[in-house]
Design an enzyme around this catalytic site. Structure first.
Site, PDB file in Angstrom:
ATOM      1  N   ASP A   1       0.863  -1.177   0.000  1.00  0.00           N
ATOM      2  CA  ASP A   1       0.000   0.000   0.000  1.00  0.00           C
ATOM      3  C   ASP A   1       0.906   1.235   0.000  1.00  0.00           C
ATOM      4  O   ASP A   1       1.370   1.677  -1.050  1.00  0.00           O
ATOM      5  CB  ASP A   1      -0.894  -0.117   1.247  1.00  0.00           C
ATOM      6  CG  ASP A   1      -1.995   0.920   1.319  1.00  0.00           C
ATOM      7  OD1 ASP A   1      -1.827   2.011   0.773  1.00  0.00           O
ATOM      8  OD2 ASP A   1      -3.027   0.641   1.945  1.00  0.00           O
TER       9      ASP A   1
ATOM     10  N   PHE B   1      -9.833   0.463   0.233  1.00  0.00           N
ATOM     11  CA  PHE B   1      -9.591  -0.678   1.110  1.00  0.00           C
ATOM     12  C   PHE B   1     -10.258  -1.916   0.521  1.00  0.00           C
ATOM     13  O   PHE B   1     -11.441  -1.889   0.183  1.00  0.00           O
ATOM     14  CB  PHE B   1     -10.123  -0.385   2.508  1.00  0.00           C
ATOM     15  CG  PHE B   1      -9.612  -1.359   3.528  1.00  0.00           C
ATOM     16  CD1 PHE B   1      -8.317  -1.265   4.005  1.00  0.00           C
ATOM     17  CD2 PHE B   1     -10.429  -2.372   3.995  1.00  0.00           C
ATOM     18  CE1 PHE B   1      -7.826  -2.177   4.920  1.00  0.00           C
ATOM     19  CE2 PHE B   1      -9.942  -3.291   4.924  1.00  0.00           C
ATOM     20  CZ  PHE B   1      -8.645  -3.184   5.386  1.00  0.00           C
TER      21      PHE B   1
HETATM   22  P1  XMP Z   1       1.734  -0.492   3.770  1.00  0.00           P
HETATM   23  O1  XMP Z   1       0.954   0.798   3.722  1.00  0.00           O
HETATM   24  O2  XMP Z   1       2.709  -0.512   4.892  1.00  0.00           O
HETATM   25  O3  XMP Z   1       0.594  -1.522   4.105  1.00  0.00           O
HETATM   26  O4  XMP Z   1       2.320  -0.836   2.433  1.00  0.00           O
HETATM   27  C1  XMP Z   1       0.806  -2.848   4.049  1.00  0.00           C
HETATM   28  C2  XMP Z   1      -0.094  -3.571   5.009  1.00  0.00           C
HETATM   29  O5  XMP Z   1      -1.305  -2.830   5.301  1.00  0.00           O
HETATM   30  C3  XMP Z   1      -2.425  -3.657   5.201  1.00  0.00           C
HETATM   31  N1  XMP Z   1      -3.276  -3.160   4.115  1.00  0.00           N
HETATM   32  C4  XMP Z   1      -4.462  -3.647   3.772  1.00  0.00           C
HETATM   33  N2  XMP Z   1      -5.169  -4.666   4.282  1.00  0.00           N
HETATM   34  N3  XMP Z   1      -6.882  -4.249   2.719  1.00  0.00           N
HETATM   35  C5  XMP Z   1      -6.382  -4.955   3.745  1.00  0.00           C
HETATM   36  O6  XMP Z   1      -7.040  -5.888   4.192  1.00  0.00           O
HETATM   37  C6  XMP Z   1      -6.242  -3.214   2.143  1.00  0.00           C
HETATM   38  O7  XMP Z   1      -6.759  -2.597   1.220  1.00  0.00           O
HETATM   39  C7  XMP Z   1      -4.953  -2.897   2.713  1.00  0.00           C
HETATM   40  N4  XMP Z   1      -4.055  -1.957   2.413  1.00  0.00           N
HETATM   41  C8  XMP Z   1      -3.020  -2.142   3.303  1.00  0.00           C
HETATM   42  C9  XMP Z   1      -1.886  -5.037   4.945  1.00  0.00           C
HETATM   43  O8  XMP Z   1      -1.762  -5.708   6.165  1.00  0.00           O
HETATM   44  C10 XMP Z   1      -0.520  -4.831   4.351  1.00  0.00           C
HETATM   45  O9  XMP Z   1       0.410  -5.860   4.609  1.00  0.00           O
END
Ligand code: XMP
Ligand code: MG
Length: 191
Positions: free
Chosen positions: A113, A162
């Site tokens: 993300d 999300f």
């Molecule tokens: P980052 O922002 O650190 O996020 O790259 C990675 C972690 O955040 C969670 N994440 C999500 N989980 N739906 C989810 O169920 C989403 O749309 C989502 N976006 C981020 C996930 O745990 C991921 O490893």
């Protein structure tokens, strides 16, 4: 018991607003990515490192399509933050069980993300001096990136909303859905 016909796909969960990726589409993409892994790791043994819990279905399905020799390990991390937003501070809840020095590591993630979680994990793994270190992520959200990270194998690029299903949760639910979709607002907006 004799098998007469294929089972109908399960109906879509009532909390899901829109299916972004069907189970069939996910599986077809995993087969394509497995073919790339077979090509790229033809002469080396790959260590698949799954990031729990989100990557558990992905690891199980992907591994069945890959044919080169492989080993498995898992890490579990939790990122501090709200249910739908990450803070970038990551805690390792379960570490690898093996030394990865000299191994060809392929980190398997459900979603990148902002990139903060992965950035932290990669720094931790790189310090252990693997022979190679690459990343496979089923999903990326290009609009959300804060730390640019090279993801060698990307399943799908999704919009900055999300999503749940196929390993991804909201409050630990929906991980078992075979498809990926968005949640109805009513699920996370309590009146
Ligand atoms: P980052 O922002 O650190 O996020 O790259 C990675 C972690 O955040 C969670 N994440 C999500 N989980 N739906 C989810 O169920 C989403 O749309 C989502 N976006 C981020 C996930 O745990 C991921 O490893
Ligand atoms: Mg989660």
């Amino acid at each position: 018991m004799p098998v007469r016909q294929q089972r109908e796909p399960a109906p879509v969960h009532p909390d899901i607003e829109r299916v972004l990726l069907t189970g069939d589409r996910i599986q077809a993409r995993l087969r394509e990515m497995a073919a790339l892994i077979d090509r790229d790791y033809a002469d080396r043994e790959v260590l698949l490192v799954g990031v729990l819990k989100g990557a558990f279905l992905l690891m199980a399905d992907l591994a069945r399509y890959v044919t080169v020799p492989m080993r498995f390990d898992f890490m579990a991390v939790s990122s501090y933050g709200s249910a739908t937003q990450t803070s970038g501070v990551v805690r390792i809840l379960k570490d690898l069980e093996q030394d990865i020095g000299q191994r060809h590591v392929l980190l398997v993630e459900d979603i990148v993300d902002t990139g903060l979680t992965l950035n932290y994990l990669l720094r931790s793994l790189r310090a252990r001096r693997p022979a190679s270190l690459d990343v496979l992520s089923l999903l990326t959200k290009p609009e959300q990136v804060r730390v640019p990270i090279e993801v060698r194998y990307v399943g799908f690029e999704v919009p900055g909303v999300f999503v749940v299903g196929y390993g991804l949760d909201y409050a630990e639910r929906y991980r078992n859905l075979p498809y990926i979709g968005t949640l109805r607002r009513s699920v996370y907006e309590t009146p």
